[in-house]
Design a protein around this motif. Structure first.
Motif, PDB file in Angstrom:
ATOM      1  N   GLN A 173       6.296  16.948  10.098  1.00  0.00           N
ATOM      2  CA  GLN A 173       5.393  18.122   9.761  1.00  0.00           C
ATOM      3  C   GLN A 173       5.099  18.693   8.659  1.00  0.00           C
ATOM      4  OE1 GLN A 173       6.956  21.199  12.690  1.00  0.00           O
ATOM      5  NE2 GLN A 173       6.526  19.958  14.420  1.00  0.00           N
ATOM      6  N   LEU A 174       5.716  18.080   7.621  1.00  0.00           N
ATOM      7  CA  LEU A 174       5.815  18.317   6.249  1.00  0.00           C
ATOM      8  C   LEU A 174       4.617  17.493   5.507  1.00  0.00           C
ATOM      9  CD1 LEU A 174       7.209  20.220   4.118  1.00  0.00           C
ATOM     10  CD2 LEU A 174       8.648  18.109   3.334  1.00  0.00           C
ATOM     11  N   GLU A 175       3.594  18.070   5.073  1.00  0.00           N
ATOM     12  CA  GLU A 175       2.418  17.566   4.394  1.00  0.00           C
ATOM     13  C   GLU A 175       2.762  17.002   3.194  1.00  0.00           C
ATOM     14  OE1 GLU A 175      -0.824  20.136   5.068  1.00  0.00           O
ATOM     15  OE2 GLU A 175      -0.550  19.973   7.209  1.00  0.00           O
ATOM     16  N   PRO A 176       1.890  15.910   2.762  1.00  0.00           N
ATOM     17  CA  PRO A 176       1.792  15.874   1.318  1.00  0.00           C
ATOM     18  C   PRO A 176       1.691  17.004   0.602  1.00  0.00           C
ATOM     19  CG  PRO A 176       0.568  14.205   2.363  1.00  0.00           C
ATOM     20  CD  PRO A 176       0.864  15.149   3.534  1.00  0.00           C
ATOM     21  N   PHE A 177       2.457  16.997  -0.894  1.00  0.00           N
ATOM     22  CA  PHE A 177       2.121  18.279  -1.754  1.00  0.00           C
ATOM     23  C   PHE A 177       2.562  19.621  -0.924  1.00  0.00           C
ATOM     24  CE2 PHE A 177       0.306  14.968  -4.277  1.00  0.00           C
ATOM     25  CZ  PHE A 177       0.596  15.403  -5.537  1.00  0.00           C
ATOM     26  N   SER A 178       3.661  19.386   0.044  1.00  0.00           N
ATOM     27  CA  SER A 178       4.197  20.832   0.506  1.00  0.00           C
ATOM     28  C   SER A 178       5.730  20.707   0.198  1.00  0.00           C
ATOM     29  CB  SER A 178       4.168  20.659   2.155  1.00  0.00           C
ATOM     30  OG  SER A 178       2.718  20.952   2.371  1.00  0.00           O
ATOM     31  N   LEU A 179       6.393  22.083   0.405  1.00  0.00           N
ATOM     32  CA  LEU A 179       7.773  21.927   0.254  1.00  0.00           C
ATOM     33  C   LEU A 179       8.523  22.659   1.309  1.00  0.00           C
ATOM     34  CD1 LEU A 179       8.914  25.084  -0.791  1.00  0.00           C
ATOM     35  CD2 LEU A 179       7.184  24.506  -2.589  1.00  0.00           C
ATOM     36  N   ALA A 180       9.704  22.257   1.472  1.00  0.00           N
ATOM     37  CA  ALA A 180      10.559  23.035   2.488  1.00  0.00           C
ATOM     38  C   ALA A 180      11.980  23.726   1.651  1.00  0.00           C
ATOM     39  CB  ALA A 180      11.075  22.154   3.531  1.00  0.00           C
ATOM     40  N   LYS A 181      12.422  24.792   1.978  1.00  0.00           N
ATOM     41  CA  LYS A 181      13.384  25.333   1.452  1.00  0.00           C
ATOM     42  C   LYS A 181      14.572  25.640   2.831  1.00  0.00           C
ATOM     43  CE  LYS A 181      11.453  29.273   0.233  1.00  0.00           C
ATOM     44  NZ  LYS A 181      11.153  30.613  -0.574  1.00  0.00           N
ATOM     45  N   ASN A 182      15.743  25.770   2.284  1.00  0.00           N
ATOM     46  CA  ASN A 182      16.850  26.121   3.148  1.00  0.00           C
ATOM     47  C   ASN A 182      17.025  24.987   4.114  1.00  0.00           C
ATOM     48  OD1 ASN A 182      16.948  28.897   2.434  1.00  0.00           O
ATOM     49  ND2 ASN A 182      15.126  29.413   3.896  1.00  0.00           N
ATOM     50  N   VAL A 183      16.958  23.663   3.317  1.00  0.00           N
ATOM     51  CA  VAL A 183      17.132  22.453   4.182  1.00  0.00           C
ATOM     52  C   VAL A 183      18.399  21.734   3.348  1.00  0.00           C
ATOM     53  CG1 VAL A 183      16.395  19.800   4.191  1.00  0.00           C
ATOM     54  CG2 VAL A 183      14.785  21.901   4.230  1.00  0.00           C
ATOM     55  N   THR A 184      19.337  21.304   4.442  1.00  0.00           N
ATOM     56  CA  THR A 184      20.471  20.644   3.944  1.00  0.00           C
ATOM     57  C   THR A 184      20.276  19.214   4.451  1.00  0.00           C
ATOM     58  OG1 THR A 184      21.938  22.676   4.721  1.00  0.00           O
ATOM     59  CG2 THR A 184      23.033  20.487   4.601  1.00  0.00           C
ATOM     60  N   VAL A 185      20.883  18.453   3.549  1.00  0.00           N
ATOM     61  CA  VAL A 185      20.878  16.824   3.464  1.00  0.00           C
ATOM     62  C   VAL A 185      22.219  16.211   3.476  1.00  0.00           C
ATOM     63  CG1 VAL A 185      19.824  14.687   2.656  1.00  0.00           C
ATOM     64  CG2 VAL A 185      18.391  16.831   2.642  1.00  0.00           C
ATOM     65  N   ALA A 186      22.636  15.506   4.471  1.00  0.00           N
ATOM     66  CA  ALA A 186      23.812  14.852   4.524  1.00  0.00           C
ATOM     67  C   ALA A 186      24.995  16.075   4.130  1.00  0.00           C
ATOM     68  CB  ALA A 186      23.865  13.768   3.596  1.00  0.00           C
ATOM     69  N   GLY A 187      24.845  17.212   4.616  1.00  0.00           N
ATOM     70  CA  GLY A 187      25.782  18.460   4.464  1.00  0.00           C
ATOM     71  C   GLY A 187      25.631  19.195   2.823  1.00  0.00           C
ATOM     72  N   VAL A 188      24.578  18.484   2.204  1.00  0.00           N
ATOM     73  CA  VAL A 188      24.540  19.036   0.967  1.00  0.00           C
ATOM     74  C   VAL A 188      23.215  20.051   1.059  1.00  0.00           C
ATOM     75  CG1 VAL A 188      23.699  18.579  -1.427  1.00  0.00           C
ATOM     76  CG2 VAL A 188      25.129  16.919  -0.523  1.00  0.00           C
ATOM     77  N   PRO A 189      23.448  21.281   0.668  1.00  0.00           N
ATOM     78  CA  PRO A 189      22.178  22.356   0.503  1.00  0.00           C
ATOM     79  C   PRO A 189      21.414  21.886  -0.480  1.00  0.00           C
ATOM     80  CG  PRO A 189      24.304  23.442  -0.412  1.00  0.00           C
ATOM     81  CD  PRO A 189      24.658  21.962  -0.009  1.00  0.00           C
ATOM     82  N   THR A 190      20.152  22.020  -0.254  1.00  0.00           N
ATOM     83  CA  THR A 190      19.053  21.615  -1.319  1.00  0.00           C
ATOM     84  C   THR A 190      18.577  23.063  -1.893  1.00  0.00           C
ATOM     85  OG1 THR A 190      17.135  21.322   0.175  1.00  0.00           O
ATOM     86  CG2 THR A 190      18.589  19.619  -0.080  1.00  0.00           C
ATOM     87  N   LEU A 191      17.919  22.858  -2.913  1.00  0.00           N
ATOM     88  CA  LEU A 191      17.385  23.979  -3.523  1.00  0.00           C
ATOM     89  C   LEU A 191      15.708  23.851  -2.848  1.00  0.00           C
ATOM     90  CD1 LEU A 191      18.571  23.709  -7.148  1.00  0.00           C
ATOM     91  CD2 LEU A 191      19.378  25.275  -5.578  1.00  0.00           C
ATOM     92  N   VAL A 192      15.130  22.852  -3.096  1.00  0.00           N
ATOM     93  CA  VAL A 192      13.834  22.453  -2.704  1.00  0.00           C
ATOM     94  C   VAL A 192      13.909  21.041  -2.202  1.00  0.00           C
ATOM     95  CG1 VAL A 192      11.227  22.142  -3.287  1.00  0.00           C
ATOM     96  CG2 VAL A 192      12.627  24.180  -4.109  1.00  0.00           C
TER      97      VAL A 192
END
Length: 375
Positions: A173-192
């Motif tokens: 659901q994340l379109e090109p040139f879009s961003l998501a916050k509050n996402v964790t990847v492999a247990g690592v909190p992302t900034l963006v």
């Protein structure tokens, strides 16, 4: 290697993977791990993982944040919704290019400007000077480059690899040139996390704290191993972006080129009334017409064109190659070059002077490659 070169937090892991390290934009960076062609094809057919932590990130926040961005950016950030990303350029008063950038709108009055590694200090000074001259004091401008690391996961299998590791986002659901916050990847909190990239393929750019990037790098490589994910260096990054006609500062754009002749008019909003630096000069260029254009060339004779090689017509030098290479995807020798408008039509034959020999080439449509996997 020059001891003054900076290193990303992944330097030791690059060495462990057998990367060949080279100087780039003031940094010591991996140019390749296996081979440029193998890494290039992995991105086109499966996925590649790039360490691009050398890129610069400036945060602009406060009531006048948008005013500053509108002043320095050729695009119209007023049209940028929260959660969207925009490609833009920064120009000098004469219309030539300071740098090309990505503008991230994180919140109503909070933005990121992502700039090229070799231009980070120059861009920082340029933006601060513009701010002071305009008297824009009701904002904060913060250089976050040192505290942020960035990985680019690119290729048709990028979403398939990333989604099982990611919580807080449905990537489909994340379109090109879009961003998501509050996402964790492999247990690592992302900034963006954004659906952006510099390869011509679908993919994601993942911004994390510098101290967290090593764990993320290793987790992604392990998770993508069965799908053919490879670590990729600057060599493949260059051939990938070149096939997709994505500009590189110091090649297709610089303080000697303007965005209109580089074919980047889509990111220059002259009709909106936004008075960005360089607007008047670019309006004049548009009114008077271009004298030269960036075109794609395909070699007819055998030879690989390289940056700086002269382009001639009838024995007279009329232009210059900005980037040239063997294309791993097309398996042809191709180039981007500036030529006079009179010689820019598709099908026009020119010569590229390679080691003193004029070799035939023809102008072809660009981009050279369009991904069947792009959304």
């Amino acid at each position: 290697m020059n001891e003054s070169l900076k290193r990303t937090p992944l330097y030791e892991l690059h060495l462990k993977l057998g990367a060949r390290m080279v100087p780039f934009g003031g940094w010591e960076m991996p140019v390749q791990y296996s081979s440029v062609i193998e890494e290039h094809r992995a991105v086109r057919e499966a996925a590649g993982l790039f360490d691009v932590s050398h890129m610069g990130e400036f945060e602009v926040r406060g009531p006048q944040a948008l005013d500053l961005i509108q002043l320095v950016s050729t695009n119209d950030a007023a049209k940028l919704a929260v959660g969207r990303v925009q490609y833009a350029l920064m120009c000098y008063e004469n219309g030539t290019v300071v740098d090309d950038i990505l503008v991230y709108r994180l919140d109503e009055h909070r933005y990121w400007l992502v700039v090229n590694a070799g231009n980070t200090q120059k861009d920082w000074e340029w933006i601060n000077t513009a701010r002071e001259r305009a008297g824009l004091h009701n904002l904060e401008l913060i250089d976050r480059s040192a505290e942020i690391a960035l990985l680019a996961l690119q290729g048709p299998k990028a979403e398939e690899i990333l989604q099982p590791l990611a919580t807080g986002v449905v990537l489909s659901q994340l379109e090109p040139f879009s961003l998501a916050k509050n996402v964790t990847v492999a247990g690592v909190p992302t900034l963006v996390l954004s659906r952006t990239g510099y390869t011509g393929e679908d993919g994601f750019e993942i911004y994390v704290k510098a101290e967290d990037v090593a764990a993320l790098w290793e987790a992604l490589l392990e998770a993508g191993d069965e799908q053919g994910l490879l670590p990729c260096g600057l060599g493949a990054r260059d051939t990938l972006r070149f096939e997709a006609k994505l500009p590189l500062y110091g090649h297709e754009i610089s303080d000697q080129h303007n965005p209109l002749e580089a074919g980047l008019g889509f990111a220059v909003k002259l009709k909106t009334g936004v008075d960005f630096i360089g607007r008047e000069a670019l309006l004049k260029v548009k009114e008077q017409g271009l004298t030269r254009k960036l075109v794609g060339l395909e070699m007819i004779d055998r030879g690989i064109p390289r940056q700086g090689y002269p382009v001639a017509v009838g024995g007279e030098v009329v232009g210059e190659v900005t980037t040239g290479s063997f294309s791993p995807t097309l398996e042809k020798n191709i180039a981007l070059a500036y030529v006079p408008v009179a010689h820019s039509e598709v099908g026009t034959e020119v010569e590229v002077i390679i080691r003193g020999r004029p070799l035939k080439a023809r102008v072809v449509e660009t981009p050279f490659y369009r991904s069947p996997h792009r959304r």
